[in-house]
Design a protein around this motif. Structure first.
Motif, PDB file in Angstrom:
ATOM      1  N   GLN A  12      13.785  24.096 -20.955  1.00  0.00           N
ATOM      2  CA  GLN A  12      14.369  22.950 -22.295  1.00  0.00           C
ATOM      3  C   GLN A  12      14.364  21.569 -21.961  1.00  0.00           C
ATOM      4  O   GLN A  12      14.390  21.369 -22.125  1.00  0.00           O
ATOM      5  CB  GLN A  12      15.805  23.562 -22.526  1.00  0.00           C
ATOM      6  N   PHE A  13      14.748  21.935 -20.004  1.00  0.00           N
ATOM      7  CA  PHE A  13      14.628  20.304 -19.695  1.00  0.00           C
ATOM      8  C   PHE A  13      13.072  19.933 -19.237  1.00  0.00           C
ATOM      9  O   PHE A  13      13.012  19.049 -19.335  1.00  0.00           O
ATOM     10  CB  PHE A  13      15.846  20.925 -17.972  1.00  0.00           C
ATOM     11  N   LYS A  14      12.323  20.993 -18.980  1.00  0.00           N
ATOM     12  CA  LYS A  14      11.237  20.365 -18.934  1.00  0.00           C
ATOM     13  C   LYS A  14      10.463  19.610 -20.047  1.00  0.00           C
ATOM     14  O   LYS A  14      10.194  18.587 -19.791  1.00  0.00           O
ATOM     15  CB  LYS A  14      10.368  21.427 -18.547  1.00  0.00           C
ATOM     16  N   GLY A  15      10.635  20.227 -21.362  1.00  0.00           N
ATOM     17  CA  GLY A  15      10.718  19.092 -22.757  1.00  0.00           C
ATOM     18  C   GLY A  15      11.414  17.733 -22.503  1.00  0.00           C
ATOM     19  O   GLY A  15      10.772  16.785 -23.269  1.00  0.00           O
ATOM     20  N   LYS A  16      12.580  18.244 -21.927  1.00  0.00           N
ATOM     21  CA  LYS A  16      13.633  16.857 -21.902  1.00  0.00           C
ATOM     22  C   LYS A  16      12.932  15.485 -21.050  1.00  0.00           C
ATOM     23  O   LYS A  16      12.712  14.182 -20.583  1.00  0.00           O
ATOM     24  CB  LYS A  16      14.976  16.961 -21.730  1.00  0.00           C
ATOM     25  N   MET A  17      12.418  16.327 -20.057  1.00  0.00           N
ATOM     26  CA  MET A  17      12.070  15.314 -18.764  1.00  0.00           C
ATOM     27  C   MET A  17      10.642  14.904 -18.532  1.00  0.00           C
ATOM     28  O   MET A  17      10.660  13.318 -18.925  1.00  0.00           O
ATOM     29  CB  MET A  17      11.245  16.154 -17.371  1.00  0.00           C
ATOM     30  N   LYS A  18      10.257  14.973 -19.717  1.00  0.00           N
ATOM     31  CA  LYS A  18       8.711  14.788 -20.965  1.00  0.00           C
ATOM     32  C   LYS A  18       9.213  13.297 -21.630  1.00  0.00           C
ATOM     33  O   LYS A  18       7.885  12.705 -22.031  1.00  0.00           O
ATOM     34  CB  LYS A  18       7.734  15.808 -20.990  1.00  0.00           C
ATOM     35  N   GLU A  19      10.056  14.218 -22.199  1.00  0.00           N
ATOM     36  CA  GLU A  19      10.554  12.850 -23.807  1.00  0.00           C
ATOM     37  C   GLU A  19      10.296  11.464 -23.094  1.00  0.00           C
ATOM     38  O   GLU A  19       9.906  10.330 -23.145  1.00  0.00           O
ATOM     39  CB  GLU A  19      11.445  13.273 -23.885  1.00  0.00           C
ATOM     40  N   LYS A  20      11.019  11.687 -21.505  1.00  0.00           N
ATOM     41  CA  LYS A  20      11.442   9.930 -20.658  1.00  0.00           C
ATOM     42  C   LYS A  20      10.824  10.116 -20.432  1.00  0.00           C
ATOM     43  O   LYS A  20      10.124   8.767 -20.076  1.00  0.00           O
ATOM     44  CB  LYS A  20      12.908  11.077 -19.863  1.00  0.00           C
ATOM     45  N   TRP A  21       9.753  10.830 -18.871  1.00  0.00           N
ATOM     46  CA  TRP A  21       8.402  10.681 -18.651  1.00  0.00           C
ATOM     47  C   TRP A  21       7.385  11.079 -18.541  1.00  0.00           C
ATOM     48  O   TRP A  21       6.781  12.279 -18.383  1.00  0.00           O
ATOM     49  CB  TRP A  21       8.825  10.689 -17.169  1.00  0.00           C
ATOM     50  N   GLY A  22       6.754  10.312 -19.927  1.00  0.00           N
ATOM     51  CA  GLY A  22       5.921  10.942 -20.885  1.00  0.00           C
ATOM     52  C   GLY A  22       4.401  11.041 -19.261  1.00  0.00           C
ATOM     53  O   GLY A  22       3.640  11.325 -19.758  1.00  0.00           O
TER      54      GLY A  22
END
Length: 70
Positions: A12-22
């Protein structure tokens, strides 16, 4: 929290991190694998930030995602 729950949280947080830091890649996420210091290092590497700037980015992100646990 058991291992399955921790793994689900990481996904879940991996996806959120990739949204923030593409600019972070799937390989970067494999290296990071829930380790804060690795995240800071990869942000420095991908974005050319100084360590203190990358630390601030991660701290700000953590504040906005308080349910994340390293």
């Amino acid at each position: 929290m058991n291992r399955d729950e921790a793994g689900g949280n990481w996904k879940q947080f991996k996806g959120k991190m990739k949204e923030k830091w593409g600019k972070l890649t799937d390989d970067d996420m494999t290296v990071i694998e829930g380790k804060r210091d690795q995240l800071v290092g990869k942000i420095q590497e991908r974005y050319g930030y100084a360590k203190d700037e990358a630390e601030k980015e991660v701290s700000d992100w953590e504040t906005n995602n308080r349910d994340h646990r390293w």
